[in-house]
Enzyme design. Structure first.
Site, PDB file in Angstrom:
ATOM      1  CG  ASP A  13      -1.901  -1.177   1.179  1.00 42.83           C
ATOM      2  OD1 ASP A  13      -2.253  -1.627   0.070  1.00 42.83           O
ATOM      3  OD2 ASP A  13      -2.274  -1.660   2.259  1.00 42.83           O
ATOM      4  CE  LYS A  16       2.468  -2.571  -4.292  1.00 46.35           C
ATOM      5  NZ  LYS A  16       2.136  -2.143  -2.921  1.00 46.35           N
ATOM      6  N   GLY A  17       0.167   1.605  -7.323  1.00 41.03           N
ATOM      7  CA  GLY A  17      -0.770   1.792  -8.432  1.00 41.03           C
ATOM      8  C   GLY A  17      -0.523   3.108  -9.145  1.00 41.03           C
ATOM      9  CB  ALA A  39      -2.630  -6.621  -5.127  1.00 40.93           C
ATOM     10  N   GLY A  40      -4.446  -4.376  -3.781  1.00 43.97           N
ATOM     11  CA  GLY A  40      -5.435  -3.345  -4.092  1.00 43.97           C
ATOM     12  C   GLY A  40      -4.658  -2.119  -4.517  1.00 43.97           C
ATOM     13  CG  HIS A  41      -1.934  -2.228  -7.037  1.00 48.67           C
ATOM     14  ND1 HIS A  41      -1.034  -2.809  -7.886  1.00 48.67           N
ATOM     15  CD2 HIS A  41      -1.669  -2.757  -5.818  1.00 48.67           C
ATOM     16  CE1 HIS A  41      -0.264  -3.648  -7.205  1.00 48.67           C
ATOM     17  NE2 HIS A  41      -0.643  -3.645  -5.946  1.00 48.67           N
ATOM     18  CD  GLN A 225       0.781  -9.031  -2.445  1.00 45.61           C
ATOM     19  OE1 GLN A 225       1.481  -9.714  -3.166  1.00 45.61           O
ATOM     20  NE2 GLN A 225      -0.461  -8.728  -2.754  1.00 45.61           N
ATOM     21  CB  THR A 304      -7.102  -0.812  -1.579  1.00 46.31           C
ATOM     22  OG1 THR A 304      -6.305   0.311  -1.208  1.00 46.31           O
ATOM     23  CG2 THR A 304      -7.741  -0.549  -2.920  1.00 46.31           C
ATOM     24  N   PRO A 309      -8.690  -0.852   9.031  1.00 43.79           N
ATOM     25  CG  PRO A 309      -9.051  -0.407  11.293  1.00 43.79           C
ATOM     26  CD  PRO A 309      -9.574  -1.209  10.141  1.00 43.79           C
ATOM     27  NE  ARG A 310      -3.930   0.438   3.672  1.00 38.76           N
ATOM     28  CZ  ARG A 310      -4.149   1.204   2.608  1.00 38.76           C
ATOM     29  NH1 ARG A 310      -3.779   2.465   2.597  1.00 38.76           N
ATOM     30  NH2 ARG A 310      -4.725   0.700   1.537  1.00 38.76           N
ATOM     31  CE  LYS A 336      -1.621   8.431   1.919  1.00 33.19           C
ATOM     32  NZ  LYS A 336      -2.575   7.405   2.352  1.00 33.19           N
ATOM     33  CG  LEU A 337       6.409  15.257   1.524  1.00 32.17           C
ATOM     34  CD1 LEU A 337       7.216  14.486   2.574  1.00 32.17           C
ATOM     35  CD2 LEU A 337       7.373  15.944   0.550  1.00 32.17           C
ATOM     36  CB  VAL A 421       2.159  16.717  -3.009  1.00 29.14           C
ATOM     37  CG1 VAL A 421       3.620  16.825  -2.613  1.00 29.14           C
ATOM     38  CG2 VAL A 421       1.965  17.210  -4.444  1.00 29.14           C
TER      39      VAL A 421
HETATM   40  P1  GDP Z   1      -0.699   0.231  -3.562  1.00 30.02           P
HETATM   41  O1  GDP Z   1      -1.304  -1.030  -3.059  1.00 30.02           O
HETATM   42  O2  GDP Z   1       0.765   0.323  -3.291  1.00 30.02           O
HETATM   43  O3  GDP Z   1      -1.009   0.499  -5.026  1.00 30.02           O
HETATM   44  O4  GDP Z   1      -1.369   1.415  -2.736  1.00 30.02           O
HETATM   45  P2  GDP Z   1      -2.949   1.562  -2.369  1.00 30.02           P
HETATM   46  O5  GDP Z   1      -3.664   2.029  -3.575  1.00 30.02           O
HETATM   47  O6  GDP Z   1      -3.456   0.357  -1.673  1.00 30.02           O
HETATM   48  O7  GDP Z   1      -2.870   2.692  -1.253  1.00 30.02           O
HETATM   49  C1  GDP Z   1      -2.317   3.935  -1.495  1.00 30.02           C
HETATM   50  C2  GDP Z   1      -3.374   5.002  -1.161  1.00 30.02           C
HETATM   51  O8  GDP Z   1      -2.739   6.253  -1.090  1.00 30.02           O
HETATM   52  C3  GDP Z   1      -4.438   5.133  -2.232  1.00 30.02           C
HETATM   53  O9  GDP Z   1      -5.650   5.492  -1.617  1.00 30.02           O
HETATM   54  C4  GDP Z   1      -3.916   6.290  -3.102  1.00 30.02           C
HETATM   55  O10 GDP Z   1      -4.957   6.994  -3.761  1.00 30.02           O
HETATM   56  C5  GDP Z   1      -3.293   7.162  -2.046  1.00 30.02           C
HETATM   57  N1  GDP Z   1      -2.146   7.967  -2.492  1.00 30.02           N
HETATM   58  C6  GDP Z   1      -1.140   7.629  -3.342  1.00 30.02           C
HETATM   59  N2  GDP Z   1      -0.235   8.610  -3.426  1.00 30.02           N
HETATM   60  C7  GDP Z   1      -0.668   9.603  -2.595  1.00 30.02           C
HETATM   61  C8  GDP Z   1      -0.143  10.884  -2.230  1.00 30.02           C
HETATM   62  O11 GDP Z   1       0.924  11.314  -2.655  1.00 30.02           O
HETATM   63  N3  GDP Z   1      -0.888  11.615  -1.330  1.00 30.02           N
HETATM   64  C9  GDP Z   1      -2.055  11.171  -0.814  1.00 30.02           C
HETATM   65  N4  GDP Z   1      -2.704  11.934   0.061  1.00 30.02           N
HETATM   66  N5  GDP Z   1      -2.565   9.963  -1.140  1.00 30.02           N
HETATM   67  C10 GDP Z   1      -1.880   9.193  -2.007  1.00 30.02           C
HETATM   68  P1  IMO Z   2      -0.862  -4.266  -2.193  1.00 27.97           P
HETATM   69  O1  IMO Z   2      -0.396  -4.867  -3.501  1.00 27.97           O
HETATM   70  C1  IMO Z   2      -0.991  -4.573   2.150  1.00 27.97           C
HETATM   71  C2  IMO Z   2      -0.940  -8.621   3.840  1.00 27.97           C
HETATM   72  C3  IMO Z   2      -2.173  -9.022   4.623  1.00 27.97           C
HETATM   73  C4  IMO Z   2      -1.548  -9.953   5.648  1.00 27.97           C
HETATM   74  C5  IMO Z   2      -0.461 -10.664   4.831  1.00 27.97           C
HETATM   75  C6  IMO Z   2      -0.873 -12.022   4.283  1.00 27.97           C
HETATM   76  O2  IMO Z   2      -2.132  -3.537  -2.283  1.00 27.97           O
HETATM   77  O3  IMO Z   2       0.251  -3.501  -1.557  1.00 27.97           O
HETATM   78  P2  IMO Z   2      -2.451 -12.739   2.273  1.00 27.97           P
HETATM   79  O4  IMO Z   2      -3.896 -12.493   2.025  1.00 27.97           O
HETATM   80  O5  IMO Z   2      -1.553 -12.205   1.189  1.00 27.97           O
HETATM   81  O6  IMO Z   2      -2.150 -14.166   2.584  1.00 27.97           O
HETATM   82  O7  IMO Z   2      -2.120 -11.904   3.613  1.00 27.97           O
HETATM   83  O8  IMO Z   2      -0.155  -9.802   3.760  1.00 27.97           O
HETATM   84  N1  IMO Z   2      -1.185  -8.145   2.465  1.00 27.97           N
HETATM   85  C7  IMO Z   2      -1.156  -6.857   2.103  1.00 27.97           C
HETATM   86  N2  IMO Z   2      -0.996  -5.727   2.841  1.00 27.97           N
HETATM   87  N3  IMO Z   2      -1.098  -4.481   0.803  1.00 27.97           N
HETATM   88  C8  IMO Z   2      -1.227  -5.596   0.059  1.00 27.97           C
HETATM   89  O9  IMO Z   2      -1.200  -5.573  -1.293  1.00 27.97           O
HETATM   90  C9  IMO Z   2      -1.299  -6.852   0.697  1.00 27.97           C
HETATM   91  N4  IMO Z   2      -1.451  -8.126   0.268  1.00 27.97           N
HETATM   92  C10 IMO Z   2      -1.366  -8.890   1.362  1.00 27.97           C
HETATM   93  O10 IMO Z   2      -2.789  -7.909   5.221  1.00 27.97           O
HETATM   94  O11 IMO Z   2      -0.894  -9.209   6.646  1.00 27.97           O
HETATM   95 MG    MG Z   3      -2.841  -1.662  -1.838  1.00 27.85          MG
END
Ligand code: GDP
Ligand code: IMO
Ligand code: MG
Length: 432
Positions: A13, A16-17, A39-41, A225, A304, A309-310, A336-337, A421
């Site tokens: 999280d 990366k998306g 994953a949730g991007h 991840q 995502t 809650p993280r 997220k600066l 940002v």
């Molecule tokens: P990923 O799994 O690495 O692709 O990340 P996620 O999408 O799960 O979580 C990142 C969250 O941060 C998402 O809700 C994005 O929209 C948000 N995000 C990404 N870059 C920024 C940033 O620079 N600032 C803020 N405020 N949010 C961001």
């Molecule tokens: P993205 O790609 C954050 C975490 C789970 C748990 C551990 C094992 O969005 O960054 P699993 O279901 O994979 O067997 O769970 O890994 N986890 C993630 N945490 N972002 C993810 O993906 C994750 N994918 C798995 O919360 O701690």
């Molecule tokens: Mg994610």
């Protein structure tokens, strides 16, 4: 033949998306090589928000081809839903621009059921998985009994293999976990429909990706991840079940080892984690609420995929140095600066104290309990009050924010090439 890789340097999280969305502009192929719909991007373009779990985030750019590599585990139900979601958003999905490796492993409802049953049975020692069946699907792969997508090309054979899978899984579900088994005939019917859905997209994708590289095309590998969730090098056993690091790209896409142009490490300006496991800089109380947000904004720190809650904490540079070494990072993308605006000072973990020793690095991969014994040694940097969300160049950042970025790159030993940002595509500062 440039091969670029985007890697999460923390516990997932990191953003990366949005990074993949940016780098896809200049890529021909965008490929995922590990994990599945755990994953949730998130990609935000104007008013449109895409939350992708399976299909590479690069699909949003019309000129790309998206590849689901053999190192992945694929839930065909999620695939079907995601294809629909993308089509409804005007994204073209066709076999020319979506390739699914025939060696990809399939996730079934039995895997999801077993994932949850195994977690429940663990009681206190729970990992806090996403419940998406990831672990059990990789178990079946390693045990050499998993269903591969390519088997769907031969319907009679596939029907038999699906029956075998569910009959075996039911023995575990009813015997060990004392739960009602799944209806095997209904599952066969469902999977025959998935077979028809997947068939046009199935490919021997490895040689095609290599051919694209040989022809001079740019391939972007989208990690899922994060480094600390890697099944071998992460905080085992509180990890996912795949190789999340850059090394996984070659086996997970079916490529020979070859030079990589860029390994972009995505790092959030602070630390988050979903699920259990050691977290030296974890915060609670008011500061945690500040970093996590209330959940009112899309970028607040709630999962995502699962909405949980993280856990949040200060940035950990010891772990970032570890991620640099394990992945061979060439540059950092800091996300997220903007979230740190409003703090008077910002502590950053520059070292650990363990058994009266100060450590600037720690290889915990053999025993992640070591991390739980570490106290963070913080260096406190001045904060800033300005809202950063409108900044689009380095010079527009307040001096304290510039110093924060410089501190990270000096301590990590890798340059910060991009700073975001805000969550939307344009909220970006590119450094020359
Ligand atoms: P990923 O799994 O690495 O692709 O990340 P996620 O999408 O799960 O979580 C990142 C969250 O941060 C998402 O809700 C994005 O929209 C948000 N995000 C990404 N870059 C920024 C940033 O620079 N600032 C803020 N405020 N949010 C961001
Ligand atoms: P993205 O790609 C954050 C975490 C789970 C748990 C551990 C094992 O969005 O960054 P699993 O279901 O994979 O067997 O769970 O890994 N986890 C993630 N945490 N972002 C993810 O993906 C994750 N994918 C798995 O919360 O701690
Ligand atoms: Mg994610």
């Amino acid at each position: 033949m440039p091969l670029d890789i985007v890697i999460g340097t923390q516990w997932g999280d990191e953003g990366k998306g949005r990074v993949v969305d940016l780098l896809s502009r200049d890529s021909h192929l965008v490929a995922r090589y590990n994990g599945g719909d755990n994953a949730g991007h998130t990609v935000i373009v104007g008013r449109q928000t895409y939350k992708l779990h399976l299909i590479p985030s690069g699909i949003i750019h019309p000129h790309t081809t998206a590849v689901l590599g053999s190192g992945m585990v694929l839930n065909p139900q999620t695939l079907s839903e995601e294809m629909e979601m993308l089509r409804a958003a005007g994204v073209e999905i066709n076999p020319d621009r979506l390739w699914i490796s025939d060696a990809v492993q399939l996730i079934t409802p039995a895997h999801r059921l077993l994932d949850r049953a195994q977690e429940a049975a663990k009681g206190k020692g729970q990992i806090g998985t996403t419940g998406r069946g990831i672990g059990p699907a990789y178990v079946d792969k390693a045990a050499r009994r998993g269903l591969r997508a390519g088997e769907a090309l031969d319907p009679d054979h596939f029907a038999g293999r699906v029956r075998e899978h569910f009959e075996e899984a039911n023995r575990l579900i009813t015997g060990l976990y004392q739960q009602p088994g799944l209806d095997v005939d209904a599952m066969i019917e469902e999977f025959m429909a998935y077979a028809a859905l997947m068939r046009p997209f199935l490919r021997r994708s490895g040689p095609r990706v290599q051919a694209a590289l040989d022809a001079g095309q740019t391939v972007l590998a989208e990690g899922a991840q994060g480094t600390l969730l890697d099944v071998e090098q992460g905080t085992y056993p509180f990890v996912t079940s795949s190789t999340t690091t850059s090394a996984g790209v070659f086996s997970g896409l079916g490529l020979g080892v070859q030079p990589v142009r860029r390994v972009v490490g995505v790092v959030k300006a602070f630390q988050t984690r979903v699920g259990a496991g050691p977290f030296p800089t974890e915060l609670d109380g008011e500061m945690a609420l500040f970093l996590r947000g209330t959940g009112a904004n899309t970028w607040d720190e709630y999962g995502t995929t699962t909405g949980r809650p993280r856990r949040v904490g200060w940035l950990d540079l010891v772990l970032l140095r570890y991620a640099r070494e394990i992945n061979g990072l060439t540059e950092l993308f800091l996300t997220k600066l903007d979230v740190l605006s409003g703090l008077n000072e910002i502590p950053v973990c520059a070292a650990y104290r363990r058994a009266s020793q100060t450590l600037s690095s720690l290889d915990f991969s053999g025993d992640s309990r070591l991390l739980a014994q570490c106290e963070p040694v913080y260096q406190t940097l001045p904060g800033w009050q300005e809202d950063l969300r409108a900044c689009r160049s380095w010079d527009e950042l307040p001096a304290a924010a510039q110093d924060y970025v410089r501190f990270i790159e000096e301590q990590a030993g890798v340059p910060v090439k991009y700073i975001s940002v805000g969550p939307e595509r344009s909220a970006l500062i590119e450094r020359s």
